[in-house]
Scaffold this active site. Structure first.
Site, PDB file in Angstrom:
ATOM      1  N   ASP A   1     -90.802  14.786 -47.561  1.00 57.63           N
ATOM      2  CA  ASP A   1     -90.974  13.546 -46.794  1.00 57.63           C
ATOM      3  C   ASP A   1     -90.477  12.336 -47.582  1.00 57.63           C
ATOM      4  O   ASP A   1     -90.011  12.449 -48.726  1.00 57.63           O
ATOM      5  CB  ASP A   1     -92.469  13.423 -46.425  1.00 57.63           C
ATOM      6  CG  ASP A   1     -92.692  12.793 -45.065  1.00 57.63           C
ATOM      7  OD1 ASP A   1     -91.795  12.079 -44.584  1.00 57.63           O
ATOM      8  OD2 ASP A   1     -93.778  12.998 -44.489  1.00 57.63           O
TER       9      ASP A   1
ATOM     10  N   ASP B   1     -91.148  10.130 -36.053  1.00 64.98           N
ATOM     11  CA  ASP B   1     -92.080  11.190 -35.652  1.00 64.98           C
ATOM     12  C   ASP B   1     -92.212  11.337 -34.140  1.00 64.98           C
ATOM     13  O   ASP B   1     -92.465  10.362 -33.418  1.00 64.98           O
ATOM     14  CB  ASP B   1     -93.482  10.904 -36.220  1.00 64.98           C
ATOM     15  CG  ASP B   1     -93.529  11.080 -37.724  1.00 64.98           C
ATOM     16  OD1 ASP B   1     -92.463  11.201 -38.348  1.00 64.98           O
ATOM     17  OD2 ASP B   1     -94.648  11.092 -38.265  1.00 64.98           O
TER      18      ASP B   1
HETATM   19  C1  GLA Z   1     -94.457  11.818 -41.849  1.00 65.98           C
HETATM   20  C2  GLA Z   1     -93.602  12.944 -41.276  1.00 65.98           C
HETATM   21  C3  GLA Z   1     -94.461  13.814 -40.374  1.00 65.98           C
HETATM   22  C4  GLA Z   1     -95.627  14.380 -41.152  1.00 65.98           C
HETATM   23  C5  GLA Z   1     -96.425  13.259 -41.776  1.00 65.98           C
HETATM   24  C6  GLA Z   1     -97.471  13.782 -42.739  1.00 65.98           C
HETATM   25  O1  GLA Z   1     -94.866  10.930 -40.861  1.00 65.98           O
HETATM   26  O2  GLA Z   1     -92.513  12.434 -40.576  1.00 65.98           O
HETATM   27  O3  GLA Z   1     -93.689  14.869 -39.824  1.00 65.98           O
HETATM   28  O4  GLA Z   1     -95.134  15.258 -42.142  1.00 65.98           O
HETATM   29  O5  GLA Z   1     -95.596  12.360 -42.508  1.00 65.98           O
HETATM   30  O6  GLA Z   1     -98.175  12.756 -43.361  1.00 65.98           O
END
Ligand code: GLA
Length: 396
Positions: A154, A209
């Site tokens: 990430d 997301d």
């Molecule tokens: C980010 C990523 C998500 C998830 C969260 C976890 O937002 O894009 O897919 O992995 O972190 O905290």
């Protein structure tokens, strides 16, 4: 991204890929020749992860038939890690993972599945757990020792870091670990990773997301399925075997959309040759959810060995037609109605690159019926927020 820009970039992508390929994991190493498939904890369980949950998910992946349909990676997303020990080794939450990560990986492997974890290129993960910055080699060695097969990496807490450099560093560390590990980049498309990530990783998030909704938008960037479809539209030149655009994990079965909307979501992910990471509670799937996630004919479109991402070939208000070329000159088509009333959606052969008068065989990928032979054009009536998805075979 505008089409003109996409074409201009297409001219450079080959060169960029060639430069990037010697760098690390994701070079043409034979991993992820088709888009990775599996299950991830985040969309449904957020931080509520534990070895019990992972073992149950592994059992369910087998018992529901999802493993047979191709889903193989079980990935623990954020929150499994709590600290580093005196030697800097990453420490898994001892309450939630009392048997340790090696034992959990062994369990997942014993089911014929593969095991994935999550980390972050910055100092902290998005849920403020320890990130890998400054510990890349040590973490990669640790993952390899545990038997990790997949790393999602990430991009939180990365102020001042350069994405290409940071991801290349972990990519090299994974390669040096000696274990084949699929490398999933998760920097949300911010630095246009499709331009530099082939050869660094095997897949890269192209969007922010996903949210379990049709067309919502969150102030921080999260978005519904329709917005993701639109953001993916111009990225088709950049996907291929071993390097995929990732429109984020599946929300199918999580309750925020209708069955039609989930069918549309899954159909598009397969047309995009997207990684298929289910994100629902596998132990409590409705028959509608099963029918979508286990549709082997639609999964075959995703996994087609040509590895091309589909693109839009017709746009008429709320009515669209999308096409994905397949091996043997066949193609998959989606007739997509994004409007709120049912409507007739058609496409003529010239839009599909078919010769005038050519007759093709059409198979419906959701009703599983052969629809017969067609010449010159195809037309379907499509319910609102739904799709008709077909496979078209030339010269039957
Ligand atoms: C980010 C990523 C998500 C998830 C969260 C976890 O937002 O894009 O897919 O992995 O972190 O905290």
């Amino acid at each position: 991204m505008q089409m003109r820009r996409a074409r201009r970039l297409l001219g450079t992508v080959g060169v960029v890929s060639m430069l990037a390929w010697p760098l690390g994991a994701g070079a043409d190493d034979g991993l992820a020749r088709t888009p990775p498939m599996g299950w991830n904890t985040w969309n449904k369980f957020v931080c509520n992860v534990s070895e019990t949950l992972i073992k149950q998910a592994a059992d369910s992946l087998v018992s529901t038939g999802m493993k047979d349909a191709g889903y193989e990676y079980i990935v623990i997303d954020d929150c499994w890690q709590v600290s580093r020990d005196a030697k800097g080794n990453i420490v898994a939450d001892p309450q939630r993972f009392p048997s340790g990560m090696k034992a959990l990986a062994d369990y997942v492997h014993s089911k014929g599945l593969k095991f994935g974890v999550y980390s972050d290129a910055g100092t902290l993960t998005c849920q403020s757990r320890p990130g890998s910055r400054g510990f890349e080699e040590q973490d990669a060695k640790q993952y390899a020792a545990w038997g990790v097969d997949y790393l999602k990496y990430d991009w939180c807490s990365t102020a001042g870091q350069d994405a290409r450099e940071a991801y290349t560093k972990m990519s090299r560390a994974l390669r040096a670990s000696g274990r084949p590990i699929v490398f999933s980049l998760c920097e949300w498309g911010v630095s246009e990773p499709w331009l530099w990530a082939p050869g660094v990783g095997h897949l890269w998030r192209a969007t922010h997301d996903i949210q379990d909704c049709w067309d919502c938008s969150r102030p921080w960037g999260g978005m519904g399925v329709v917005h993701i479809i639109d953001q993916m539209a111009d990225l088709y030149p950049y996907a291929g075997p071993g390097h995929w655009n990732d429109p984020d994990m599946l929300e199918v079965g999580n309750g925020g959309m209708t069955t039609s909307e989930y069918r549309t979501h899954f159909s598009f992910w397969c047309l995009f040759a997207a990684p298929l990471m289910a994100g629902n509670d596998l132990g409590a799937m409705s028959s509608e959810t099963r029918e979508i996630l286990l549709n082997k004919e639609v999964i075959a479109i995703d996994q087609d060995l040509l590895g091309m991402q589909g693109r839009k070939v017709r746009d008429r208000g709320p009515y669209e037609v999308w096409m994905k070329p397949l091996t043997s000159g066949a193609m998959a088509l989606i007739f997509f109605n994004r409007g709120s009333e049912a409507g007739a959606i058609d496409v003529a052969w010239d839009r599909l690159g078919l010769a005038p008068g050519m007759s093709v065989a059409v198979h419906d990928l959701w009703t599983h019926k052969d629809l017969g032979l067609f010449k010159d054009r195809l037309e379907f009536t499509v319910p609102p927020h739904d799709v008709v998805m077909v496979r078209v075979t030339r010269n039957p």
